[in-house]
Design an enzyme around this catalytic site. Structure first.
Site, PDB file in Angstrom:
ATOM      1  N   ARG A  16       0.798  -1.234   0.257  1.00 20.43           N
ATOM      2  CA  ARG A  16      -0.242  -0.026   0.472  1.00 20.43           C
ATOM      3  C   ARG A  16       0.904   1.611   0.138  1.00 20.43           C
ATOM      4  NH1 ARG A  16      -4.345  -2.513   3.778  1.00 20.43           N
ATOM      5  NH2 ARG A  16      -6.229  -2.877   2.422  1.00 20.43           N
ATOM      6  N   ARG A 151       0.927   0.488 -11.583  1.00 21.41           N
ATOM      7  CA  ARG A 151      -0.198   0.692 -10.441  1.00 21.41           C
ATOM      8  C   ARG A 151      -0.891  -0.342 -10.383  1.00 21.41           C
ATOM      9  NH1 ARG A 151      -4.972   1.088  -7.153  1.00 21.41           N
ATOM     10  NH2 ARG A 151      -4.652   2.518  -5.319  1.00 21.41           N
ATOM     11  N   LYS A 162      -2.843 -11.184  -0.135  1.00 19.41           N
ATOM     12  CA  LYS A 162      -4.127 -11.160   0.737  1.00 19.41           C
ATOM     13  C   LYS A 162      -5.066 -12.726   0.679  1.00 19.41           C
ATOM     14  CE  LYS A 162      -6.547  -7.002  -0.935  1.00 19.41           C
ATOM     15  NZ  LYS A 162      -7.254  -5.975  -1.313  1.00 19.41           N
ATOM     16  N   ASN A 190     -11.848  -3.430   0.418  1.00 23.79           N
ATOM     17  CA  ASN A 190     -11.529  -2.990   1.446  1.00 23.79           C
ATOM     18  C   ASN A 190     -12.176  -1.052   0.990  1.00 23.79           C
ATOM     19  OD1 ASN A 190     -10.677  -1.279   3.227  1.00 23.79           O
ATOM     20  ND2 ASN A 190      -9.242  -2.700   3.943  1.00 23.79           N
ATOM     21  N   GLU A 194     -10.314   2.550   0.239  1.00 24.96           N
ATOM     22  CA  GLU A 194     -10.246   3.327  -0.833  1.00 24.96           C
ATOM     23  C   GLU A 194     -11.080   4.614  -0.928  1.00 24.96           C
ATOM     24  OE1 GLU A 194     -13.521   1.116  -3.477  1.00 24.96           O
ATOM     25  OE2 GLU A 194     -12.247  -0.423  -3.678  1.00 24.96           O
ATOM     26  N   THR A 262      -7.304  -2.162 -11.424  1.00 21.84           N
ATOM     27  CA  THR A 262      -6.414  -3.129  -9.880  1.00 21.84           C
ATOM     28  C   THR A 262      -7.195  -3.980  -9.357  1.00 21.84           C
ATOM     29  OG1 THR A 262      -5.282  -0.586  -9.935  1.00 21.84           O
ATOM     30  CG2 THR A 262      -5.113  -2.664  -8.198  1.00 21.84           C
ATOM     31  N   GLU A 266      -6.710  -8.015 -10.015  1.00 23.52           N
ATOM     32  CA  GLU A 266      -6.663  -9.007  -8.603  1.00 23.52           C
ATOM     33  C   GLU A 266      -7.052 -10.212  -9.131  1.00 23.52           C
ATOM     34  OE1 GLU A 266      -6.820  -7.259  -4.343  1.00 23.52           O
ATOM     35  OE2 GLU A 266      -6.253  -5.368  -5.334  1.00 23.52           O
TER      36      GLU A 266
HETATM   37  O1  LIG Z   1      -5.195  -1.878  -1.097  1.00 21.37           O
HETATM   38  C1  LIG Z   1      -6.008  -2.632  -1.210  1.00 21.37           C
HETATM   39  O2  LIG Z   1      -6.759  -2.887  -0.444  1.00 21.37           O
HETATM   40  C2  LIG Z   1      -6.014  -2.970  -2.904  1.00 21.37           C
HETATM   41  O3  LIG Z   1      -6.685  -3.809  -3.039  1.00 21.37           O
HETATM   42  C3  LIG Z   1      -5.896  -1.865  -3.129  1.00 21.37           C
HETATM   43  C4  LIG Z   1      -7.985  -1.322  -3.866  1.00 21.37           C
HETATM   44  C5  LIG Z   1      -6.874  -0.630  -4.834  1.00 21.37           C
HETATM   45  O4  LIG Z   1      -6.456   0.638  -6.197  1.00 21.37           O
HETATM   46  O5  LIG Z   1      -6.318   0.976  -4.000  1.00 21.37           O
HETATM   47  C6  LIG Z   1      -8.108  -2.374  -4.189  1.00 21.37           C
HETATM   48  C7  LIG Z   1      -8.896  -2.616  -3.641  1.00 21.37           C
HETATM   49  C8  LIG Z   1      -9.878  -1.903  -2.333  1.00 21.37           C
HETATM   50  O6  LIG Z   1     -10.448  -1.972  -2.205  1.00 21.37           O
HETATM   51  C9  LIG Z   1      -9.090  -1.530  -2.286  1.00 21.37           C
HETATM   52  C10 LIG Z   1      -7.953  -0.226  -2.210  1.00 21.37           C
END
Ligand SMILES: O=C(O)C(=O)C[C@]1(C(=O)O)C=C[C@@H](O)C=C1
Length: 285
Positions: A16, A151, A162, A190, A194, A262, A266
């Site tokens: 992060r 990114r 995860k 999450n 976000e 992103t 995932e």
């Molecule tokens: O930080 C995370 O847990 C991510 O998966 C990255 C990310 C993002 O693209 O910034 C994507 C999904 C989550 O909901 C939160 C943030």
């Protein structure tokens, strides 16, 4: 981030942090691109004759030539770097020994990134028209595209991190086995992270897009508008002055495009995560 260190590459907090640092790179790259007009002819195929036989646009020609040099210095052997063009030459530097952090996968969403960049982002941040700065626009375009690509593909490391979380692994395995795309999406989302990200981005874009006067006063884009400043006016329909971009444009592009892509990376990564992988006995039921 040192991807030669496996612990670094799989710590969610460190990942992060990388995303936060890349926000700065992306905002500055967009501000740099916004200095120049749209220069649409750089995106249209067949405008010039290229010495490498390319039939594409000037931007594609430029990207390919640049990626060839970068490939020679092994840029794309790094698991967080993805080229937009092919074929590319082998590196002239000896290969580095990256620890196997990611599960083998074939995900590369650069085609989608390019499409969204050209359709949604450039028209939003650049004034319409042609200012003849084709080389400068293409140079800035490649910087924006590479930063966005890095990114967005970081989603693979985040997904791996995860998946390796012992409190979540069983649930992920079940969802993957059921090919439950929506379930995977929900589990990896999450919303608190976000929302914090979008708030931070708005603030950053406001500050990075500001001018500091001789007396030290910070003049934001919003203030210029409020005060009817004579600063270079945005062209009709454009959301920028000729130098800066609005804070909301950056947050909006993250909300509508960077975060969703992103997450898409995932999900795709996780859907391939069990291929050729021995499920540990203690997670089987
Ligand atoms: O930080 C995370 O847990 C991510 O998966 C990255 C990310 C993002 O693209 O910034 C994507 C999904 C989550 O909901 C939160 C943030």
């Amino acid at each position: 981030m040192n991807l030669l260190n496996k612990n670094d590459a799989l710590s969610l907090a460190r990942l992060r942090d990388v995303l936060i640092r890349l926000e700065d790179t992306i905002i500055f790259a967009l501000i740099e691109r916004a200095q120049f007009a749209l220069n649409d002819c750089t995106y249209q195929p067949g405008v010039y004759k290229y010495d490498n036989g390319s039939q594409g646009s000037f931007l594609e020609y430029f990207l390919h030539e640049m990626e060839k040099v970068h490939a020679r210095v092994r840029r794309y052997t790094s698991p967080d770097e993805y080229p937009f063009t092919s074929p590319l030459p082998e590196p002239m530097l000896p290969t580095l020994d990256f620890p196997p952090t990611l599960h083998p996968n074939n995900i590369n969403v650069n085609k989608d990134i390019m499409e969204r960049y050209l359709q949604d982002i450039v028209p939003k941040i650049c004034a319409p028209g042609d200012d003849l700065n084709y080389g400068s626009s293409a140079t800035r375009d490649t910087e924006c595209l590479q930063a966005l690509s890095k990114r967005i593909h970081y989603g693979k490391f985040i997904a791996e991190s995860k998946f390796m979380d012992p409190t979540q692994q069983k649930t992920y395995i079940k969802l993957i086995q059921n090919k439950d795309r929506d379930g995977i999406m929900e589990l990896l989302t999450n919303r608190t992270v976000e929302a914090a990200l979008l708030r931070r981005l708005r603030r950053k874009a406001l500050i990075y897009g500001s001018d500091i006067t001789e007396t030290g006063e910070v003049v934001t884009k919003e203030k210029e508008v409020e005060e009817g400043s004579t600063a270079t006016a945005a062209a009709p329909g454009a959301t920028t002055t000729s130098r800066k971009i609005q804070a909301d444009v950056v947050a909006d592009l993250y909300e509508r495009f960077v975060i969703p892509l992103t997450k898409e990376v995932e999900v795709e990564y996780l859907l391939q995560r069990l291929d050729g992988w021995q499920i540990p006995e203690d997670t089987k039921n």
